[in-house]
Design a protein around this motif. Structure first.
Motif, PDB file in Angstrom:
ATOM      1  N   HIS A 139      -6.687 128.226  94.904  1.00 32.08           N
ATOM      2  CA  HIS A 139      -7.565 129.416  94.889  1.00 32.08           C
ATOM      3  C   HIS A 139      -9.029 129.022  94.641  1.00 32.08           C
ATOM      4  O   HIS A 139      -9.419 127.909  94.929  1.00 32.08           O
ATOM      5  CB  HIS A 139      -7.043 130.421  93.859  1.00 32.08           C
ATOM      6  CG  HIS A 139      -5.569 130.667  94.011  1.00 32.08           C
ATOM      7  ND1 HIS A 139      -5.058 131.543  94.927  1.00 32.08           N
ATOM      8  CD2 HIS A 139      -4.493 130.088  93.397  1.00 32.08           C
ATOM      9  CE1 HIS A 139      -3.725 131.514  94.857  1.00 32.08           C
ATOM     10  NE2 HIS A 139      -3.366 130.647  93.947  1.00 32.08           N
ATOM     11  N   GLU A 177       0.958 132.706  98.267  1.00 27.80           N
ATOM     12  CA  GLU A 177      -0.047 131.664  98.496  1.00 27.80           C
ATOM     13  C   GLU A 177      -0.679 131.797  99.873  1.00 27.80           C
ATOM     14  O   GLU A 177      -1.877 131.580 100.035  1.00 27.80           O
ATOM     15  CB  GLU A 177       0.579 130.277  98.370  1.00 27.80           C
ATOM     16  CG  GLU A 177       0.851 129.844  96.949  1.00 27.80           C
ATOM     17  CD  GLU A 177      -0.341 130.008  96.050  1.00 27.80           C
ATOM     18  OE1 GLU A 177      -1.479 129.851  96.519  1.00 27.80           O
ATOM     19  OE2 GLU A 177      -0.134 130.330  94.875  1.00 27.80           O
ATOM     20  N   HIS A 227      -1.182 124.823  90.992  1.00 30.37           N
ATOM     21  CA  HIS A 227      -1.146 126.282  90.854  1.00 30.37           C
ATOM     22  C   HIS A 227      -0.568 126.700  89.506  1.00 30.37           C
ATOM     23  O   HIS A 227       0.026 125.892  88.795  1.00 30.37           O
ATOM     24  CB  HIS A 227      -0.313 126.901  91.985  1.00 30.37           C
ATOM     25  CG  HIS A 227      -1.001 126.813  93.306  1.00 30.37           C
ATOM     26  ND1 HIS A 227      -1.696 127.853  93.846  1.00 30.37           N
ATOM     27  CD2 HIS A 227      -1.131 125.762  94.158  1.00 30.37           C
ATOM     28  CE1 HIS A 227      -2.222 127.455  94.997  1.00 30.37           C
ATOM     29  NE2 HIS A 227      -1.904 126.188  95.206  1.00 30.37           N
ATOM     30  N   GLU A 279      -5.989 132.415  87.500  1.00 28.83           N
ATOM     31  CA  GLU A 279      -5.312 131.182  87.892  1.00 28.83           C
ATOM     32  C   GLU A 279      -6.313 130.123  88.374  1.00 28.83           C
ATOM     33  O   GLU A 279      -6.163 128.936  88.082  1.00 28.83           O
ATOM     34  CB  GLU A 279      -4.300 131.502  89.003  1.00 28.83           C
ATOM     35  CG  GLU A 279      -3.514 130.290  89.490  1.00 28.83           C
ATOM     36  CD  GLU A 279      -2.635 130.610  90.693  1.00 28.83           C
ATOM     37  OE1 GLU A 279      -2.596 131.790  91.120  1.00 28.83           O
ATOM     38  OE2 GLU A 279      -1.992 129.679  91.208  1.00 28.83           O
ATOM     39  N   ASP A 322       0.889 130.343  89.272  1.00 26.79           N
ATOM     40  CA  ASP A 322       0.963 131.690  89.820  1.00 26.79           C
ATOM     41  C   ASP A 322       1.660 132.685  88.906  1.00 26.79           C
ATOM     42  O   ASP A 322       2.277 132.313  87.915  1.00 26.79           O
ATOM     43  CB  ASP A 322       1.707 131.642  91.160  1.00 26.79           C
ATOM     44  CG  ASP A 322       0.771 131.252  92.274  1.00 26.79           C
ATOM     45  OD1 ASP A 322       0.103 132.137  92.793  1.00 26.79           O
ATOM     46  OD2 ASP A 322       0.697 130.047  92.580  1.00 26.79           O
TER      47      ASP A 322
HETATM   48 ZN   LIG Z   1      -1.495 129.959  93.270  1.00 22.97          ZN
END
Ligand SMILES: [Zn+2]
Length: 475
Positions: free
Chosen positions: A183, A287, A253, A199, A255
């Motif tokens: 991200h 994603e 990640h 995140e 999430d």
């Molecule tokens: Zn993610």
């Protein structure tokens, strides 16, 4: 024509004009907010709108300026809060040219190449107008083949991916690990229960720590795909990795899970045929929304899939997937000793960001930020360090066993200077015990004794324990 009729006509005309004006005013959209993101090679301006707009962007020189004309729009925000540090922007001005025509002028210290597009609303944002200003010398990303009407058709035969940076022949180059902080910028990723945190912040912190640890290992080099808080489209991430000559791509990640009670770390590799679990499918879908949230212009996911389908027929995909699963399992095993695991095996799903035909690629879910307990840990430096350490260890183990030719680690292995821990080998067809012993650079006798073998007859699918090897200098 009598006076009464003339007045009647006039009233009608005025009424019509008034209706037209009201309709126009009602149709106008407000520019409610502006965000600015600085990337290493471009500056992104995002205008938040109350509705869709038409726009036109053009460049003026002496002095350098960018003009953005937005029709049916009114400015309902200011530009004062924007930080212009490190950008070529020296100022932003605006003028309402008519009731419904807004002009925004961006003053520049250097010429830039503009690229603009509108984005439809999604779960996170409403209508947006995105203006990317590419620094001089950096080309704006070309649209993928088969994406826009004017681009060439999808190739029928599979094409070779562009060659990676070629290693110095017989050299001792570093093994390059591309570290992709998930991200960023316009795409915040999952929301953290910690106020103001997303995140994207956690992934960048872990990625930077991972780079620090990898750079501390002789023979390895960590390269950050994203170095700050800005958005990179998914396909551009793999492109950056390839340009840096990556031997491995690791996407970080944290999430949110479909259920807030879900917890634990997990590691994912690409699957071309469905997902190995519902969570894997759900995460891959989440994603893959990144380009729509973060704004990758007119590049739609379906079109990219079609374009990639041709490229992915390349056989090297199979090899890199086997490596991805191998390195993923090693990372997962190491993570298991510092944090609970969501799944004990590497899971697979159709993650866009892992679609690099020739670079082994894994996606590490360091934990679920939607779980308040896990979120608290993910924000601490000590846990970030521990997570990065387990990834570093897994990556090192993988490359000690599978060093790419021409690397310092390959040289170490050939010199017998790498000590390896015990491993497991699954016998495949055509293998003999002697061949396996040679491959792991151990003696036939030690392989026999580690597995209590009375003869050298082995079966396909049989699991063999590979004993640890010592350093050559210690033998
Ligand atoms: Zn993610």
């Amino acid at each position: 024509m009598g006076l009464g009729m003339r007045i009647g006509a006039l009233v009608t005309a005025v009424a019509l004009l008034w209706v037209a004006l009201v309709a126009e005013v009602l149709a106008a959209s407000d520019v409610r907010g502006v965000r600015l993101w600085r990337a290493p090679d471009n500056t992104r301006l995002v205008f938040d709108l109350s509705g869709p707009v038409q726009h036109n962007v053009f460049t003026l020189v002496a002095p350098d300026r960018i003009v953005i004309d937005v029709s049916d729009a009114r400015l309902a925000t200011g530009f004062e809060q924007l930080s212009l540090t490190n950008t070529p922007i020296t100022g932003i001005r605006s003028a309402q040219r008519s009731a419904n025509e807004l002009r925004v002028v961006i003053d520049l210290s250097a010429p830039v190449m503009p690229k603009s597009f509108s984005l439809a609303p999604n779960q996170q944002y409403g209508h947006r107008l995105v203006v990317d200003l590419f620094d001089q010398g950096s080309a704006p990303p070309a649209a993928a083949p088969g994406v826009t009407a004017s681009s060439p058709p999808i190739p029928v035969t599979p094409t070779q991916p562009p060659p990676k940076v070629t290693p110095v022949p017989s050299g001792k180059r570093d093994i390059v690990i591309a570290i992709d902080a998930g991200h960023g910028g316009e795409d915040p990723g999952a929301l953290s229960p910690v106020k103001g945190q997303y995140e994207k912040h956690v992934t960048l912190a872990i990625a930077k720590e991972l780079q620090r640890q990898i750079n501390a290992e002789k023979g390895f080099r960590g390269e950050l795909v994203r170095t700050g808080d800005y958005f990179i489209p998914l396909r551009k991430r793999t492109e950056i990795a390839r340009k840096k000559g990556a031997d491995l791509f690791v996407s970080i990640h944290a999430d949110a899970a479909p259920r807030s009670s879900a917890f634990g770390a997990s590691v994912y590799a690409l699957s071309e045929r469905g997902a190995t679990s519902e969570t894997a499918r759900w995460l891959a879908d989440a994603e893959n929304q990144s380009d729509l949230i973060g704004g990758a212009g007119n590049v739609s996911l379906d079109d990219k899939d079609k374009m990639l389908a041709g490229v992915l027929l390349d056989l090297s995909m199979t090899a890199s997937l086997a490596s991805s699963l191998n390195v993923g399992q090693k990372v997962l095993s190491n993570m298991g000793s510092i944090t609970p695991l969501h799944k004990r095996r590497v899971e697979q799903a159709g993650f866009m960001v892992l679609k690099s035909p020739d670079i082994p690629s894994i996606l590490v879910e360091t934990g679920f930020i939607s779980n308040p307990n896990e979120a608290r840990k993910l924000h601490t430096a000590s846990h970030q360090q521990a997570l990065a350490r387990s990834i570093t260890t897994g990556v090192k183990q993988f490359f000690h066993e599978n060093p790419p030719p021409g690397t310092y680690v390959a040289w170490l292995r050939d010199e017998g200077k790498i000590a390896l821990g015990p491993r497991e080998h699954v016998v495949s067809s055509g293998e003999s015990l002697a061949l396996i012993a040679q491959r792991y650079q151990i003696s036939l006798a030690s392989l026999r004794s580690a597995n209590n073998l009375k003869s050298d007859v082995i079966k396909v699918g049989q699991k063999l324990q590979i004993p640890a090897t010592a350093l050559a200098s210690q033998q």
